[in-house]
Design a protein around this motif. Structure first.
Motif, PDB file in Angstrom:
ATOM      1  N   ALA A 237       0.224   6.983  -4.470  1.00 57.62           N
ATOM      2  CA  ALA A 237      -0.140   5.525  -4.132  1.00 57.62           C
ATOM      3  C   ALA A 237      -0.063   4.636  -3.329  1.00 57.62           C
ATOM      4  N   ASP A 238       1.335   5.289  -3.033  1.00 55.49           N
ATOM      5  CA  ASP A 238       1.794   4.674  -1.541  1.00 55.49           C
ATOM      6  C   ASP A 238       0.906   5.263  -0.161  1.00 55.49           C
ATOM      7  N   ALA A 239       0.155   6.788   0.074  1.00 49.77           N
ATOM      8  CA  ALA A 239      -0.369   6.898   0.797  1.00 49.77           C
ATOM      9  C   ALA A 239      -1.766   5.462   0.414  1.00 49.77           C
ATOM     10  N   GLU A 240      -2.430   5.941  -0.812  1.00 45.94           N
ATOM     11  CA  GLU A 240      -3.139   4.476  -0.738  1.00 45.94           C
ATOM     12  C   GLU A 240      -2.799   3.648   0.191  1.00 45.94           C
ATOM     13  N   ARG A 241      -1.657   2.683  -0.214  1.00 42.75           N
ATOM     14  CA  ARG A 241      -1.030   1.728   0.272  1.00 42.75           C
ATOM     15  C   ARG A 241      -1.040   1.535   1.939  1.00 42.75           C
ATOM     16  N   LEU A 242      -0.413   2.161   1.998  1.00 40.49           N
ATOM     17  CA  LEU A 242      -0.006   2.354   4.091  1.00 40.49           C
ATOM     18  C   LEU A 242      -1.169   2.685   4.843  1.00 40.49           C
ATOM     19  N   ASP A 243      -0.824   2.004   5.852  1.00 37.13           N
ATOM     20  CA  ASP A 243      -2.752   1.531   6.701  1.00 37.13           C
ATOM     21  C   ASP A 243      -2.682   2.809   7.037  1.00 37.13           C
TER      22      ASP A 243
END
Length: 857
Positions: A743-749
């Motif tokens: 989910a963090d990977a989806e959030r980070l640009d």
């Protein structure tokens, strides 16, 4: 190491009563109290008292006893002509060895023979082929501190003359370089805490005075003319102390110079792709892990198609210190590409290089006066190869190959000297004679002619005396005690001429000598001795003349080594379908990448693509255990490493940026002796990465945070992910079982998700080993346990617990969703201003709220 290696206390008290030989022995043990003294007695090296007991235990040799007027004490010995295996065992046990040889001829001395330590054998200063571990470098290092907290580091391979120096800003950098070069021994200066860099067996004790800047400067200048090539006092102090230590081990207090050292190479670690010991170990660049009890394979072994020892060392150094200069990398790629495209040239070059001896070590032995005639002949045979190699490269196109060809000096005058002076197949020992070729020296030829004519006269004497005396059984013979003689049986004693002089009586015969035979024997002996002495002097003159050209020969060795390493890279590329990487991109784009080691050992290896660029520089990699995550990450790093070392890479295509460092936090390890748990080691390695990585680095992180509780581990993993993304900007592959990171990977640009898939079946799980975009849907831990052979009842119970936990998680999730929906409805109701609504608007709001509540259900 045993503390007491000298005479026992009771013997020391009466040392004045010791025999002269034993007094000499114990004097040397006091002078070299940190070493075991091997004391020459005839054809053996002997040890006494505690030293003998230690050697007998370690080397598994017989412990005997010596008895004299002072008493009886332990003794053990090893044969001089086979001493190296025993010395190796003593070194492995943590001892230094001081070799005390007889320095006088026993036949010319009345009384005790003088002995002196001629070399001190330590792990880092080996020069004997029997003790060195193959062709690889064997470094000894010296470390000096400066007032600002930095260090000067010097590294020397005494056997080859490779000598390096650098400055390092802190202890972490020191550990990186020691991990990179892996010296066998470290000498530390005053104020440097040796226990921070290695264990006791690794650190050598040496005189602090050698690190004095004035003394060190003088010693460095005596070798290289000045200290101008070194950048700081700490470097000068390290180099000077290291030269002093190397001299000390060559000849004890005599400090024998290492005249073959003609330059010191000062380098900046930032000139090379940097990898610490952790990265080198986890990527298995040089050291391989055991797999199911069998030795694995290291990267250096799968790309080592070198033909000679010089090339092996060069290739190892290229992998130890890959380049960061774009032009230098391209130059190596040009050379490899030309050799890949021209198999005939490549094979001819390889065949000629197979005839190249290790001339770096030969030159070292020549300069130290320890080379024998076979060494000189090997040197000549190597120089004979040089014109052949030049001829093979006559039509080379690329600048790198043309430049190396130009450096190939075949030293015609040295080749001619060795050809004229040394016989083609000389004996091993110089004292055996027969080393110098006929025709090289007129005086030697005359002496040999005298010797041959005398022996021919003696060969003819038997037939002449048989005819003269009529005794058919008469024999002319020789032994080392009585010399030449004429032997006649007692039955024929009446036929003995008057000029025969009795020399020796045997049971059935008598031995005689004649004045003529005695005169001829004296002529032969004089000629033999003079020829032997002259031959040794002539050999030493030849050896000294060769030593004068050590710098030219080392330059030739360097060129041959580079050619061999390039040809090895080309051979591997041609045989295993490696591609030339395009360098200088802004990311890591690999098509059909393969792990260079695993693809050789596992059939059906699945290649994978990689596409990391500034907009996708952080990849979170998920998937089940054994699906290939770690192999995939390592193969990316190894492809980058090989490319920057100058090799083609195991891939269909590659476009790579030049990275400054490779960091790894891969696999579980602990440091029990140091009091550090697996998790502590993991966090220490992680801290090093987060402090030192830059936006030009390549970082591999595997299962960060798994060594503690799930909550703590996930928090650490998420914080690391954000820090790497927001602060470091390094190109990063982060393998994890914390699926929350996706989910963090989806959030980070600038991040993306990659995963390795698997399919579940009744009998377990099938791994696809293929990387795809997106996050994994499951970890398949229970199925992996089943595949690994965990008992079925344990597997079934694990499934029950997993199902129950999944159901509970689902119920918890549903409750949370209901609570969130209720909260949303309540918030909307609070936002309604009833006083201002018309009846129609109030009905519409009520209708919308009812519809939303039904949708949530």
């Amino acid at each position: 190491m045993d503390a007491a290696l000298g005479p026992p206390d009771q013997m020391a008290e009466s040392e004045g009563d010791l025999t002269p030989m034993m007094s000499q022995y114990f004097s040397l043990t006091r002078e070299y109290e940190d070493a075991l003294v091997l004391f020459q007695v005839g054809d053996f090296y002997e040890l006494f008292c505690e030293a003998a007991e230690a050697a007998a235990r370690i080397c598994e040799i017989t412990l005997t006893a010596r008895e004299d007027s002072t008493g009886r004490y332990p003794m053990a010995g090893v044969p001089i002509d086979n001493a190296e295996p025993y010395i190796e065992s003593l070194l492995d046990a943590g001892y230094r060895v001081a070799v005390a040889d007889q320095v006088e001829d026993p036949d010319e001395v009345s009384g005790v023979v003088e002995r002196a330590v001629t070399r001190i054998v330590t792990p880092g200063t080996l020069t004997e082929d029997e003790l060195l571990a193959g062709a690889d470098n064997n470094f000894v290092a010296a470390l000096a501190g400066d007032q600002g907290g930095g260090f000067g580091l010097a590294l020397l391979d005494v056997s080859t003359g490779d000598f390096y120096a650098t400055s390092l800003g802190d202890e972490a950098r020191v550990r990186d370089e020691l991990g990179r070069f892996a010296p066998a021994e470290l000498v530390t200066g005053p104020g440097v805490a040796p226990d921070r860099f290695g264990d006791d067996s690794f650190v050598a004790d040496y005189d602090d005075a050698a690190f004095d800047v004035a003394a060190a400067s003088e010693r460095v200048a005596s070798y290289f003319g000045s200290v101008d090539s070194l950048a700081a006092d700490a470097e000068v102090r390290a180099c000077g102390a290291l030269l002093s230590y190397a001299e000390y081990t060559r000849g004890g207090e005599g400090h024998q110079r290492l005249d073959y050292l003609n330059h010191v190479t000062r380098y900046d670690p930032r000139e090379y792709l940097q990898m610490d010991a952790v990265a080198l170990r986890s990527l298995e660049v040089f050291d391989q892990r055991s797999v199911h009890g069998a030795e694995g394979t290291a990267l250096v072994d799968v790309v080592d198609e070198t033909a000679c020892a010089l090339g092996r060392r060069e290739l190892t150094d290229w992998l130890r210190r890959p380049l960061v200069d774009h032009e230098a990398i391209e130059a190596r790629h040009d050379a490899v590409g030309e050799l890949v495209a021209d198999p005939l040239t490549r094979e001819e070059l390889h065949e000629h290089l197979r005839d190249v001896y290790d001339i770096e070590r030969l030159v070292s032995r020549v300069s130290r006066g320890r080379a024998n005639a076979r060494d000189l002949r090997s040197l000549k045979d190597t120089l004979d190869v040089v014109p052949e190699v030049r001829s093979v490269l006559a039509d080379a196109d690329c600048e790198k190959l043309r430049g190396l060809r130009a450096e190939l000096d075949d030293l015609p005058e040295i080749r001619d000297l060795l050809d004229r002076a040394i016989v083609p197949d000389p004996p091993q020992e110089l004292t055996e004679g027969g080393v110098i070729r006929d025709g090289y020296d007129e005086t030697l030829d005359d002496l040999r002619a005298t010797e041959r004519s005398g022996k021919q006269w003696i060969d003819d004497l038997e037939a002449e005396e048989r005819e003269r005396t009529g005794v058919d059984s008469l024999k002319v013979g020789h032994n080392s005690v009585h010399g030449y003689y004429i032997e006649v049986t007692h039955a024929n004693s009446e036929a003995v001429p008057d000029n025969y002089q009795r020399r020796q009586t045997l049971k059935n015969s008598e031995r005689y000598v004649t004045p003529e035979l005695k005169e001829r024997e004296d002529d032969i002996v004089r000629a033999e001795q003079r020829a032997q002495d002259l031959e040794y002097d002539l050999f030493c003159e030849v050896r000294d003349r060769v030593a004068e050209e050590d710098e030219r020969m080392q330059s030739v060795a360097s060129a041959l080594a580079a050619l061999d390493a390039l040809a090895a890279f080309a051979s591997v590329a041609a045989a295993h379908d490696y591609a030339r990487p395009e360098m200088g991109g802004n990311g890591i784009a690999i098509e059909g990448g393969r792990h260079p080691v695993v693809e050789r050992t596992e059939a059906g290896f699945v290649p994978n693509d990689t596409d990391l660029d500034p907009e996708n520089r952080l990849a979170v990699v998920t998937g089940p255990n054994m699906s290939g995550k770690s192999t995939y990450m390592r193969q990316v790093a190894l492809i980058v490493l090989l490319a920057q070392a100058g090799s083609f890479v195991p891939a269909a295509d590659a476009n790579l940026r030049v990275v400054d460092r490779i960091f790894t936090r891969v696999g579980a390890s602990d440091d029990i002796a140091g009091g550090r748990s697996t998790f502590m080691v993991e966090m220490t390695e992680l801290a090093s990465i987060l402090r030192a990585a830059t936006e030009d680095s390549l970082v591999l992180l595997d299962e960060v945070g798994r060594g503690t509780s799930t909550t703590d581990g996930l928090a650490i993993a998420r914080a690391v992910t954000e820090h790497v993304h927001d602060e470091l900007g390094a190109t990063t592959l982060f393998a994890t079982h914390h699926h929350e990171l996706t989910a963090d990977a989806e959030r980070l640009d600038d991040a993306l998700n990659l995963h390795f898939g698997a399919t579940r079946a009744e009998d377990g799980v099938t791994f696809q080993h293929e990387v795809r975009e997106g996050a994994a849907t499951a970890s398949y831990g229970v199925e992996v346990a089943q595949t690994a052979g965990v008992p079925e009842d344990v597997v079934e119970r694990a499934r029950e617990l997993l199902d129950a936990e999944t159901s509970e998680d689902t119920a918890d999730s549903d409750r949370a969703e209901d609570q969130q929906a209720d909260a949303d409805l309540a918030a909307k109701l609070r936002d309604v201003n009833v006083a201002e609504l018309t009846p129609i608007e109030a009905l519409n709001v009520l209708h919308d709220l009812k519809r939303e509540s039904q949708t949530d259900e």
